[in-house]
Design a protein around this motif. Structure first.
Motif, PDB file in Angstrom:
ATOM      1  N   THR A 115       1.045  -1.461   0.087  1.00  0.00           N
ATOM      2  CA  THR A 115       0.197   0.176   0.023  1.00  0.00           C
ATOM      3  C   THR A 115       0.856   1.102  -0.187  1.00  0.00           C
ATOM      4  OG1 THR A 115       0.238  -0.367   1.962  1.00  0.00           O
ATOM      5  CG2 THR A 115      -1.958  -0.781   1.051  1.00  0.00           C
ATOM      6  N   ASP A 116       2.474   1.263  -0.001  1.00  0.00           N
ATOM      7  CA  ASP A 116       2.959   2.119   0.510  1.00  0.00           C
ATOM      8  C   ASP A 116       3.715   2.126  -1.014  1.00  0.00           C
ATOM      9  OD1 ASP A 116       5.459   3.940   0.156  1.00  0.00           O
ATOM     10  OD2 ASP A 116       6.236   2.739   2.542  1.00  0.00           O
ATOM     11  N   VAL A 117       2.829   3.462  -1.843  1.00  0.00           N
ATOM     12  CA  VAL A 117       3.103   3.126  -3.723  1.00  0.00           C
ATOM     13  C   VAL A 117       3.251   5.354  -4.107  1.00  0.00           C
ATOM     14  CG1 VAL A 117       2.378   2.370  -5.305  1.00  0.00           C
ATOM     15  CG2 VAL A 117       1.629   1.515  -3.436  1.00  0.00           C
ATOM     16  N   GLN A 118       4.898   4.853  -3.836  1.00  0.00           N
ATOM     17  CA  GLN A 118       5.027   6.740  -5.063  1.00  0.00           C
ATOM     18  C   GLN A 118       5.131   6.134  -6.547  1.00  0.00           C
ATOM     19  OE1 GLN A 118       7.858   6.807  -1.701  1.00  0.00           O
ATOM     20  NE2 GLN A 118       6.992   8.634  -1.410  1.00  0.00           N
ATOM     21  N   PHE A 119       5.270   7.736  -7.047  1.00  0.00           N
ATOM     22  CA  PHE A 119       5.363   7.592  -8.428  1.00  0.00           C
ATOM     23  C   PHE A 119       6.159   8.897  -8.609  1.00  0.00           C
ATOM     24  CE2 PHE A 119       0.835   5.300  -8.363  1.00  0.00           C
ATOM     25  CZ  PHE A 119       1.281   4.734  -9.643  1.00  0.00           C
ATOM     26  N   VAL A 120       6.981   8.293  -9.891  1.00  0.00           N
ATOM     27  CA  VAL A 120       8.043   8.902 -10.648  1.00  0.00           C
ATOM     28  C   VAL A 120       7.885   8.766 -12.018  1.00  0.00           C
ATOM     29  CG1 VAL A 120      10.301   9.563 -10.502  1.00  0.00           C
ATOM     30  CG2 VAL A 120      10.368   9.454  -9.058  1.00  0.00           C
ATOM     31  N   ALA A 121       7.158   9.620 -12.411  1.00  0.00           N
ATOM     32  CA  ALA A 121       6.960  10.343 -13.829  1.00  0.00           C
ATOM     33  C   ALA A 121       6.914  11.497 -14.321  1.00  0.00           C
ATOM     34  CB  ALA A 121       5.239  10.667 -13.444  1.00  0.00           C
ATOM     35  N   ALA A 178       9.699  20.489 -18.526  1.00  0.00           N
ATOM     36  CA  ALA A 178       8.803  20.659 -17.942  1.00  0.00           C
ATOM     37  C   ALA A 178       8.382  18.919 -17.260  1.00  0.00           C
ATOM     38  CB  ALA A 178       7.699  21.163 -18.246  1.00  0.00           C
ATOM     39  N   SER A 179       8.302  17.924 -17.914  1.00  0.00           N
ATOM     40  CA  SER A 179       8.734  16.240 -17.665  1.00  0.00           C
ATOM     41  C   SER A 179       9.757  16.099 -17.330  1.00  0.00           C
ATOM     42  CB  SER A 179       8.715  15.816 -19.025  1.00  0.00           C
ATOM     43  OG  SER A 179       8.019  14.634 -18.523  1.00  0.00           O
ATOM     44  N   HIS A 180      11.080  16.987 -17.191  1.00  0.00           N
ATOM     45  CA  HIS A 180      11.897  16.520 -16.154  1.00  0.00           C
ATOM     46  C   HIS A 180      11.920  17.106 -15.101  1.00  0.00           C
ATOM     47  CE1 HIS A 180      13.984  14.657 -20.348  1.00  0.00           C
ATOM     48  NE2 HIS A 180      14.325  13.647 -19.645  1.00  0.00           N
TER      49      HIS A 180
END
Length: 193
Positions: A163-169, A179-181
């Protein structure tokens, strides 16, 4: 205390893959003692009728052929069990996850092993782990109505108990790469080791 990371790479590309580059940076930041690497560019087979029959056969009743059919699935699950943190690096292909990542998910989502059904619904059995999902896209904004990858991956992780889920997008790279970088850099900086 030792820290083991399972790295899953789902991009079909090795050279020029944004999700692989993000995973490299995440792994470096985590400073793990051990990194288990599973590259899905080397195909994981899709489940089929024989796999399903083997999976539904009680373990004590399985034939040697059925045990062999489930051997890769068991290895993939053992890799998750050995890890404290999963780093899943994936592009968004056609608004969702690559077929190779879906095949991996089908192999690791096994009733009685990674989740169980209860009177209150499914319960994940791989609790106490963390997942960091490095996700890249050309035009799809992560979290938008046309992103069928990030919500699905978060749900699957929760389904198996993570349940500990992080995103690096690094999303919308073809719209505004700078901007994305910058957004991905900020998310990386915010990650706790």
């Amino acid at each position: 205390m030792t820290h083991t990371v399972l790295r899953i790479d789902a991009s079909a590309r090795h050279v020029g893959s944004e999700s692989r580059k993000l995973a490299d940076r995440i792994i470096e930041r985590l400073d793990a003692d051990t990194v288990i690497h599973r590259d899905l560019a080397v195909a994981v087979p899709a489940i089929d009728a024989d796999w399903l029959t083997a999976n539904w056969t009680p373990e004590a009743d399985r034939s040697d052929e059925q045990r062999e059919k489930l051997a890769l699935s068991s290895t993939l699950i053992d890799e998750i069990k050995a890890a404290d943190t999963l780093v899943i690096a994936t592009p968004i292909y056609n608004f969702s996850v690559p077929a190779a990542l879906k095949a991996w998910i089908d192999q690791i989502a096994r009733a009685g092993i990674t989740f169980q059904y209860t009177e209150n619904g499914p319960k994940g059995l791989l609790e106490g782990k963390r997942a960091i999902i490095a996700i890249a896209s050309g035009g799809t904004q992560v979290g938008s109505d046309i992103d069928f990858a990030s919500g699905y991956l978060k749900h699957i992780m929760s389904f198996i108990g993570i349940t500990d889920v992080q995103f690096v997008a690094a999303d919308q790279l073809m719209v505004d790469a700078d901007a994305s970088h910058a957004k991905a850099d900020a998310a990386l900086e915010a990650l706790a080791a």
